[in-house]
Design a protein around this motif. Structure first.
Motif, PDB file in Angstrom:
ATOM      1  N   PRO A  22       0.836  -1.206   0.000  1.00  0.00           N
ATOM      2  CA  PRO A  22       0.000   0.000   0.000  1.00  0.00           C
ATOM      3  C   PRO A  22       0.869   1.254   0.000  1.00  0.00           C
ATOM      4  CG  PRO A  22      -0.787  -1.547   1.643  1.00  0.00           C
ATOM      5  CD  PRO A  22       0.495  -2.113   1.105  1.00  0.00           C
ATOM      6  N   ASP A  23       1.936   1.176   0.730  1.00  0.00           N
ATOM      7  CA  ASP A  23       2.844   2.305   0.827  1.00  0.00           C
ATOM      8  C   ASP A  23       3.450   2.636  -0.537  1.00  0.00           C
ATOM      9  OD1 ASP A  23       4.558   4.223   2.055  1.00  0.00           O
ATOM     10  OD2 ASP A  23       6.183   2.725   1.865  1.00  0.00           O
ATOM     11  N   GLU A  24       3.845   1.570  -1.260  1.00  0.00           N
ATOM     12  CA  GLU A  24       4.466   1.758  -2.576  1.00  0.00           C
ATOM     13  C   GLU A  24       3.471   2.325  -3.590  1.00  0.00           C
ATOM     14  OE1 GLU A  24       7.840  -1.782  -2.242  1.00  0.00           O
ATOM     15  OE2 GLU A  24       5.856  -2.213  -3.066  1.00  0.00           O
ATOM     16  N   SER A  25       2.219   1.812  -3.536  1.00  0.00           N
ATOM     17  CA  SER A  25       1.187   2.355  -4.430  1.00  0.00           C
ATOM     18  C   SER A  25       1.094   3.856  -4.240  1.00  0.00           C
ATOM     19  CB  SER A  25      -0.200   1.771  -4.121  1.00  0.00           C
ATOM     20  OG  SER A  25      -0.217   0.411  -4.325  1.00  0.00           O
ATOM     21  N   GLY A  26       1.024   4.255  -2.974  1.00  0.00           N
ATOM     22  CA  GLY A  26       0.903   5.675  -2.645  1.00  0.00           C
ATOM     23  C   GLY A  26       2.087   6.452  -3.154  1.00  0.00           C
ATOM     24  N   ARG A  27       3.272   5.881  -2.931  1.00  0.00           N
ATOM     25  CA  ARG A  27       4.487   6.564  -3.324  1.00  0.00           C
ATOM     26  C   ARG A  27       4.541   6.823  -4.836  1.00  0.00           C
ATOM     27  NH1 ARG A  27      10.599   5.374  -1.881  1.00  0.00           N
ATOM     28  NH2 ARG A  27       9.826   4.122  -0.175  1.00  0.00           N
ATOM     29  N   PHE A  28       4.142   5.790  -5.601  1.00  0.00           N
ATOM     30  CA  PHE A  28       4.199   5.967  -7.050  1.00  0.00           C
ATOM     31  C   PHE A  28       3.087   6.854  -7.567  1.00  0.00           C
ATOM     32  CE2 PHE A  28       7.412   2.714  -7.024  1.00  0.00           C
ATOM     33  CZ  PHE A  28       8.281   3.235  -7.966  1.00  0.00           C
ATOM     34  N   SER A  29       1.946   6.775  -6.899  1.00  0.00           N
ATOM     35  CA  SER A  29       0.862   7.677  -7.291  1.00  0.00           C
ATOM     36  C   SER A  29       1.335   9.123  -7.132  1.00  0.00           C
ATOM     37  CB  SER A  29      -0.367   7.392  -6.432  1.00  0.00           C
ATOM     38  OG  SER A  29      -1.116   8.547  -6.274  1.00  0.00           O
ATOM     39  N   ASP A  30       1.992   9.425  -6.005  1.00  0.00           N
ATOM     40  CA  ASP A  30       2.520  10.768  -5.766  1.00  0.00           C
ATOM     41  C   ASP A  30       3.548  11.152  -6.822  1.00  0.00           C
ATOM     42  OD1 ASP A  30       0.934  10.916  -3.596  1.00  0.00           O
ATOM     43  OD2 ASP A  30       2.520  10.523  -2.109  1.00  0.00           O
ATOM     44  N   LEU A  31       4.434  10.200  -7.087  1.00  0.00           N
ATOM     45  CA  LEU A  31       5.497  10.460  -8.055  1.00  0.00           C
ATOM     46  C   LEU A  31       4.929  10.783  -9.440  1.00  0.00           C
ATOM     47  CD1 LEU A  31       8.901   9.316  -8.179  1.00  0.00           C
ATOM     48  CD2 LEU A  31       7.663   8.351 -10.102  1.00  0.00           C
ATOM     49  N   LEU A  32       3.909   9.979  -9.842  1.00  0.00           N
ATOM     50  CA  LEU A  32       3.296  10.198 -11.156  1.00  0.00           C
ATOM     51  C   LEU A  32       2.628  11.565 -11.211  1.00  0.00           C
ATOM     52  CD1 LEU A  32       1.666   6.724 -12.006  1.00  0.00           C
ATOM     53  CD2 LEU A  32       3.770   7.696 -12.923  1.00  0.00           C
ATOM     54  N   LYS A  33       2.064  11.956 -10.089  1.00  0.00           N
ATOM     55  CA  LYS A  33       1.356  13.223 -10.046  1.00  0.00           C
ATOM     56  C   LYS A  33       2.340  14.393 -10.087  1.00  0.00           C
ATOM     57  CE  LYS A  33      -2.767  14.919  -7.729  1.00  0.00           C
ATOM     58  NZ  LYS A  33      -3.714  14.514  -6.685  1.00  0.00           N
ATOM     59  N   GLU A  34       3.327  14.286  -9.237  1.00  0.00           N
ATOM     60  CA  GLU A  34       4.296  15.358  -9.079  1.00  0.00           C
ATOM     61  C   GLU A  34       5.051  15.656 -10.370  1.00  0.00           C
ATOM     62  OE1 GLU A  34       8.264  16.001  -6.391  1.00  0.00           O
ATOM     63  OE2 GLU A  34       6.691  14.645  -5.641  1.00  0.00           O
ATOM     64  N   ALA A  74      -5.372   4.830 -10.528  1.00  0.00           N
ATOM     65  CA  ALA A  74      -5.491   3.455 -10.030  1.00  0.00           C
ATOM     66  C   ALA A  74      -4.639   3.293  -8.772  1.00  0.00           C
ATOM     67  CB  ALA A  74      -5.064   2.464 -11.104  1.00  0.00           C
ATOM     68  N   LEU A  75      -3.416   3.819  -8.835  1.00  0.00           N
ATOM     69  CA  LEU A  75      -2.503   3.690  -7.696  1.00  0.00           C
ATOM     70  C   LEU A  75      -2.997   4.522  -6.509  1.00  0.00           C
ATOM     71  CD1 LEU A  75       0.890   3.806  -9.614  1.00  0.00           C
ATOM     72  CD2 LEU A  75      -0.123   1.818  -8.495  1.00  0.00           C
ATOM     73  N   ALA A  76      -3.515   5.710  -6.809  1.00  0.00           N
ATOM     74  CA  ALA A  76      -4.017   6.573  -5.736  1.00  0.00           C
ATOM     75  C   ALA A  76      -5.201   5.912  -5.037  1.00  0.00           C
ATOM     76  CB  ALA A  76      -4.427   7.928  -6.311  1.00  0.00           C
ATOM     77  N   ALA A  77      -6.012   5.186  -5.821  1.00  0.00           N
ATOM     78  CA  ALA A  77      -7.181   4.509  -5.238  1.00  0.00           C
ATOM     79  C   ALA A  77      -6.752   3.287  -4.418  1.00  0.00           C
ATOM     80  CB  ALA A  77      -8.149   4.105  -6.336  1.00  0.00           C
ATOM     81  N   GLY A  78      -5.456   2.938  -4.504  1.00  0.00           N
ATOM     82  CA  GLY A  78      -4.961   1.841  -3.684  1.00  0.00           C
ATOM     83  C   GLY A  78      -4.778   0.529  -4.437  1.00  0.00           C
ATOM     84  N   ALA A 121      10.533   6.033 -18.485  1.00  0.00           N
ATOM     85  CA  ALA A 121      10.224   7.423 -18.144  1.00  0.00           C
ATOM     86  C   ALA A 121      10.331   7.623 -16.635  1.00  0.00           C
ATOM     87  CB  ALA A 121       8.830   7.782 -18.657  1.00  0.00           C
ATOM     88  N   VAL A 122       9.803   6.685 -15.873  1.00  0.00           N
ATOM     89  CA  VAL A 122       9.856   6.801 -14.409  1.00  0.00           C
ATOM     90  C   VAL A 122      11.302   6.731 -13.926  1.00  0.00           C
ATOM     91  CG1 VAL A 122       9.311   5.621 -12.248  1.00  0.00           C
ATOM     92  CG2 VAL A 122       7.530   5.960 -13.964  1.00  0.00           C
ATOM     93  N   LEU A 123      12.040   5.830 -14.544  1.00  0.00           N
ATOM     94  CA  LEU A 123      13.435   5.675 -14.158  1.00  0.00           C
ATOM     95  C   LEU A 123      14.201   6.978 -14.382  1.00  0.00           C
ATOM     96  CD1 LEU A 123      14.668   3.219 -12.920  1.00  0.00           C
ATOM     97  CD2 LEU A 123      15.472   2.500 -15.179  1.00  0.00           C
ATOM     98  N   ASP A 124      13.905   7.639 -15.500  1.00  0.00           N
ATOM     99  CA  ASP A 124      14.538   8.920 -15.791  1.00  0.00           C
ATOM    100  C   ASP A 124      14.199   9.944 -14.725  1.00  0.00           C
ATOM    101  OD1 ASP A 124      15.655   7.884 -17.979  1.00  0.00           O
ATOM    102  OD2 ASP A 124      14.398   8.924 -19.458  1.00  0.00           O
ATOM    103  N   VAL A 125      12.951   9.933 -14.298  1.00  0.00           N
ATOM    104  CA  VAL A 125      12.513  10.893 -13.295  1.00  0.00           C
ATOM    105  C   VAL A 125      13.164  10.601 -11.941  1.00  0.00           C
ATOM    106  CG1 VAL A 125      10.541  11.690 -11.946  1.00  0.00           C
ATOM    107  CG2 VAL A 125      10.352  11.465 -14.426  1.00  0.00           C
ATOM    108  N   LEU A 126      13.271   9.319 -11.624  1.00  0.00           N
ATOM    109  CA  LEU A 126      13.888   8.942 -10.351  1.00  0.00           C
ATOM    110  C   LEU A 126      15.351   9.370 -10.300  1.00  0.00           C
ATOM    111  CD1 LEU A 126      12.531   5.351  -9.601  1.00  0.00           C
ATOM    112  CD2 LEU A 126      11.982   7.460  -8.401  1.00  0.00           C
ATOM    113  N   GLY A 127      15.971   9.405 -11.452  1.00  0.00           N
ATOM    114  CA  GLY A 127      17.372   9.800 -11.531  1.00  0.00           C
ATOM    115  C   GLY A 127      18.266   8.765 -10.872  1.00  0.00           C
ATOM    116  N   ASP A 128      19.481   9.152 -10.566  1.00  0.00           N
ATOM    117  CA  ASP A 128      20.405   8.233  -9.904  1.00  0.00           C
ATOM    118  C   ASP A 128      20.022   8.129  -8.438  1.00  0.00           C
ATOM    119  OD1 ASP A 128      21.917   7.653 -12.099  1.00  0.00           O
ATOM    120  OD2 ASP A 128      23.230   9.396 -11.836  1.00  0.00           O
TER     121      ASP A 128
END
Ligand SMILES: Nc1ncnc2c1ncn2[C@@H]1O[C@H](COP(=O)(O)OP(=O)(O)OP(=O)(O)O)[C@@H](O)[C@H]1O
Ligand SMILES: [Mg+2]
Lengths: 302, 134
Positions: A22-34, A74-78, A121-128
């Motif tokens: 659940p924590d990871e879903s939230g984290r990625f939902s935030d990341l996608l949004k941000e 989908a991720l934000a909804a859990g 794309a996500v990997l690029d955003v995450l950076g090193d």
């Protein structure tokens, strides 16, 4: 070969990986949004490179943005797995995408990449990053995307199959033309395998054309049939009998030497049905018939 | 004796078409004459359809064979169906239990050089045919 290997690999990843916490879903939902804008731009760029200009940039960006929203919501909804209730909307979106791509003639690979590219794309955003928790979360997220891509691949194949089935039906219709060859003479050139489905279509077409044109003669040309077995012969015989019942005479033409010898060995008898080597012979034969001359005379009188 | 063999399951009309295509391909590879190609393809079509319709499906195996004198093609049609109770009757021209012309089995025998049937009630049917290159 390449496709199925790739597909197998995806299945393996999908099964081996765990669902998002659940924590990871939230984290990625935030990341996608941000990072929405940056992600969509990078993602569309990656997909666009694969599609090589066969889709306009604005359309691609719109699609990608919709998908990005779909994943994010989908991720934000859990949603922790693509199977989850919360991901229903996303699944519908992915089906829509596959159907769209399949109809536009894109390949299965090109379609799956539209989803896979989100990873890069996500990997690029995450950076090193060397944060172990982020890396672990990315693995789960990556498995989520794999399942989404696999799902897309699956619906793509389903859409393609139904498209092919439709086309086969159309071909069936197309490949059995009944043509008016001469005044009072129609012809059906048979090409390819005469299975029961096609035989039925041929018979119906021929009978209808006999009615429509009021023709007393029909020529069934089998030059394009590679082998005449008992099933093909039976279909032809039935067609001839049906045509006779409607008052038309049938001639079978295009019997090549190898077919003639095979028919004889098989023991098939065409009885009193006239058979000719070529379509031209058959037409000449019809035109030379006393009954044809009578019919033709009557037709011109009218 | 057998050089290579290829198997096709027979479970649908599509498979019968596939059998025909395979036999055609192998016949061309084996350099059978056009008449012999057509005869073998037609025999295969008959026997494969019997496998499907009466045997409830099964498989077909096509192989290139060679004896001291000649090369040829051997095709096996096998099913686990009801078997043929009266073989003489089944091989009679015009005998059919399925509304066909009743020429498939007897006709196929005339189209090939060797024709062997192994069948027993309840034991299925295996038919092996061979066509030799001339
Ligand atoms: N593999 C089989 N298993 C069981 N019965 C068979 C098998 N093959 C043929 N038969 C029987 O033998 C009969 C004769 O077969 P044959 O192929 O000569 O005629 P058909 O299939 O009925 O008609 P046609 O082949 O001319 O369209 C069949 O009707 C069926 O009863
Ligand atoms: Mg038969």
């Amino acid at each position: 070969m390449v496709k199925s290997a790739r597909c197998g690999q995806v299945v393996w990843l999908g099964e081996a990986a765990v669902a998002l916490s659940p924590d990871e879903s939230g984290r990625f939902s935030d990341l996608l949004k941000e990072h929405a804008d940056g992600l969509v731009a990078r993602w569309a760029e990656l997909v666009g490179a694969g599609l090589q200009g066969r889709m306009s940039r604005p359309e691609l960006e719109r699609q990608t943005r919709d998908l990005q929203k779909g994943f994010q919501q989908a991720l934000a909804a859990g949603a922790r797995d693509l199977k989850d209730e919360e991901a229903a909307e996303l699944r519908a979106q992915l089906s829509e995408l596959s159907s769209h791509r399949a109809r536009q003639g894109f390949s299965a690979n090109e379609t799956a990449i539209s989803v896979f590219a989100l990873k890069d794309a996500v990997l690029d955003v995450l950076g090193d990053t060397d944060d172990i928790n982020t890396l672990r979360a990315f693995v789960s997220f990556s498995a989520f995307i794999d399942r989404a891509a696999l799902f897309t691949f699956d619906s793509y194949v389903r859409v393609r199959e139904s498209l092919i089935a439709d086309q086969t039906e159309q071909l069936l219709e197309l490949s059995t033309p009944v043509v008016k060859l001469w005044d009072g003479v129609v012809a059906v050139p048979l090409v390819g395998t005469l299975d029961s489905a096609r035989a039925q279509v041929v018979m119906e077409r021929l009978l209808q054309t006999l009615v429509d044109t009021g023709s007393p003669y029909a020529i069934i040309d089998i030059t394009g049939v590679p082998a005449v077995d008992t099933q093909v012969a039976q279909h032809i015989l039935k067609t001839v009998v049906a045509a006779r019942l409607m008052g038309a005479d049938c001639i079978i033409s295009g019997i090549r030497p190898q077919i003639a010898q095979t028919i004889v060995a098989l023991g098939i008898e065409f009885g009193d049905i006239a058979t000719k080597a070529s379509l031209a012979d058959a037409l000449r034969y019809v035109l030379g018939q006393k009954s044809y001359k009578v019919v033709a005379a009557k037709r011109t009188e009218r | 004796m057998s050089e290579e063999s290829r198997q096709v399951p027979v479970a649908s009309d599509q498979d019968v078409v596939r059998v025909r295509q395979l036999v055609r391909t192998v016949s061309v590879e084996a350099k059978l004459s056009l008449v012999d190609q057509t005869k073998l393809v037609t025999a295969a079509s008959e026997l494969a359809r019997n496998t499907l319709v009466y045997g409830g499906g099964g498989y077909v195996e096509v192989s290139r064979v060679r004896n001291e004198i000649r090369a040829g093609i051997r095709i096996v049609f096998a099913d686990q169906g009801p078997g043929i109770v009266d073989l003489d009757l089944a091989l009679t021209d015009g005998y059919t239990t399925g509304g066909g012309l009743g020429l498939g089995l007897s006709g196929a025998r005339r189209l090939v050089d060797e024709f062997v049937i192994e069948t027993a009630p309840g034991e299925g049917t295996t038919i092996t045919v061979t066509k030799w290159c001339r």
